[in-house]
Design a protein around this motif. Structure first.
Motif, PDB file in Angstrom:
ATOM      1  N   ALA A 141       0.937  -1.258  -0.130  1.00  0.00           N
ATOM      2  CA  ALA A 141      -0.088   0.121   0.157  1.00  0.00           C
ATOM      3  C   ALA A 141       0.854   1.262  -0.131  1.00  0.00           C
ATOM      4  O   ALA A 141       1.808   1.319   0.620  1.00  0.00           O
ATOM      5  CB  ALA A 141      -0.847   0.028   1.349  1.00  0.00           C
ATOM      6  N   LYS A 142       0.433   2.313  -0.779  1.00  0.00           N
ATOM      7  CA  LYS A 142       1.017   3.476  -0.780  1.00  0.00           C
ATOM      8  C   LYS A 142       0.004   4.571  -0.839  1.00  0.00           C
ATOM      9  O   LYS A 142      -0.695   4.631  -1.620  1.00  0.00           O
ATOM     10  CB  LYS A 142       2.137   3.405  -1.807  1.00  0.00           C
ATOM     11  CG  LYS A 142       1.775   3.459  -3.292  1.00  0.00           C
ATOM     12  CD  LYS A 142       2.833   3.654  -4.523  1.00  0.00           C
ATOM     13  CE  LYS A 142       2.165   3.617  -5.603  1.00  0.00           C
ATOM     14  NZ  LYS A 142       3.281   3.650  -6.747  1.00  0.00           N
ATOM     15  N   TRP A 143       0.586   5.868  -0.154  1.00  0.00           N
ATOM     16  CA  TRP A 143      -0.538   6.869  -0.040  1.00  0.00           C
ATOM     17  C   TRP A 143      -0.150   7.789  -1.468  1.00  0.00           C
ATOM     18  O   TRP A 143       1.010   8.020  -1.765  1.00  0.00           O
ATOM     19  CB  TRP A 143       0.078   7.826   1.167  1.00  0.00           C
ATOM     20  CG  TRP A 143      -0.871   8.878   1.450  1.00  0.00           C
ATOM     21  CD1 TRP A 143      -2.041   8.753   1.962  1.00  0.00           C
ATOM     22  CD2 TRP A 143      -0.515  10.199   1.288  1.00  0.00           C
ATOM     23  NE1 TRP A 143      -2.523   9.903   2.048  1.00  0.00           N
ATOM     24  CE2 TRP A 143      -1.834  11.093   1.568  1.00  0.00           C
ATOM     25  CE3 TRP A 143       0.484  10.986   0.485  1.00  0.00           C
ATOM     26  CZ2 TRP A 143      -2.036  12.178   1.468  1.00  0.00           C
ATOM     27  CZ3 TRP A 143       0.405  12.355   0.480  1.00  0.00           C
ATOM     28  CH2 TRP A 143      -0.997  12.861   0.908  1.00  0.00           C
ATOM     29  N   LEU A 144      -1.322   7.882  -2.144  1.00  0.00           N
ATOM     30  CA  LEU A 144      -1.085   8.590  -3.292  1.00  0.00           C
ATOM     31  C   LEU A 144      -1.419  10.169  -3.371  1.00  0.00           C
ATOM     32  O   LEU A 144      -1.184  11.059  -4.030  1.00  0.00           O
ATOM     33  CB  LEU A 144      -1.969   8.293  -4.538  1.00  0.00           C
ATOM     34  CG  LEU A 144      -1.935   6.675  -4.805  1.00  0.00           C
ATOM     35  CD1 LEU A 144      -3.009   6.289  -5.672  1.00  0.00           C
ATOM     36  CD2 LEU A 144      -0.632   6.153  -5.366  1.00  0.00           C
ATOM     37  N   GLY A 145      -1.985  10.712  -2.187  1.00  0.00           N
ATOM     38  CA  GLY A 145      -2.316  11.965  -1.891  1.00  0.00           C
ATOM     39  C   GLY A 145      -3.827  12.184  -1.511  1.00  0.00           C
ATOM     40  O   GLY A 145      -4.408  11.344  -1.084  1.00  0.00           O
ATOM     41  N   PRO A 146      -4.314  13.349  -1.682  1.00  0.00           N
ATOM     42  CA  PRO A 146      -5.679  13.475  -1.236  1.00  0.00           C
ATOM     43  C   PRO A 146      -6.751  12.710  -2.194  1.00  0.00           C
ATOM     44  O   PRO A 146      -6.291  12.284  -3.185  1.00  0.00           O
ATOM     45  CB  PRO A 146      -5.960  15.059  -1.436  1.00  0.00           C
ATOM     46  CG  PRO A 146      -4.599  15.685  -1.615  1.00  0.00           C
ATOM     47  CD  PRO A 146      -3.898  14.626  -2.101  1.00  0.00           C
TER      48      PRO A 146
END
Length: 178
Positions: A141-146
């Motif tokens: 899992a990776k955070w992409l932004g808003p």
């Protein structure tokens, strides 16, 4: 809804239940609010590699843990999670639709930019049959932004554009074979 998305959603719900229910022994960190990309790699099972996106916030992450755990308490005979030097380790034994799944997961990452869940499971009975089989799943899992403008916290977009909100996941338990 066709049978394949129902089975897939039920599988995701069972995976979430085993991890989320155990979180009450040791609380997992809340993920950073925004859009997370989750790539699921599996071996030993019929599900292909897939990537989905999940829009979340602190409230949704906490709700997922709280709402899923009562159901997990009914279907899991073992739920254990421990904090380790590098993250968390979870062990569970759950029974869904006549299949008993014994799983072990290692969770690493910072829950702000990325995390990984590596799990191994032995499934006995149910669709797996009497002989059973082993499966390995890795979720990267990776955070992409808003979140995107048309998304609200809890929305999950799966391959093929199938979209659901985790608040609707409770309805899936009615679709599971008894």
């Amino acid at each position: 809804m066709t049978r394949r998305p129902i089975v897939f959603c039920a599988s995701l719900l069972a995976l979430a239940m085993s991890a989320a229910a155990a979180a009450h022994a040791v609380d997992l960190p809340v993920r950073k609010a925004g859009l997370w990309e989750m790539k699921m790699l599996r071996s030993g099972g019929p599900m292909p590699e897939m990537t989905m996106q999940h829009c979340t916030d602190e409230t949704i992450d906490k709700e997922m843990n709280n709402n899923v755990s009562p159901m997990a308490k009914q279907i899991c005979t073992k739920q254990d999670i421990q904090k380790t030097a590098t993250g968390y380790v979870s062990d569970s034994v759950c029974n869904v639709a006549g299949a008993t799944t014994t799983s072990h997961a290692e969770i690493t990452g910072d829950f702000n930019t990325a995390y990984t869940v590596k799990s191994t499971a032995h499934i006995q009975g149910g669709v797996a049959g009497a002989a059973g089989h082993d499966a390995t799943t890795t979720i990267e899992a990776k955070w992409l932004g808003p979140c995107k403008a048309d998304q609200k916290p809890g929305d999950i977009v799966m391959p093929g554009g199938f979209k659901m909100n985790v608040k609707d996941a409770a309805k899936l338990k009615d679709l599971l074979p008894k």
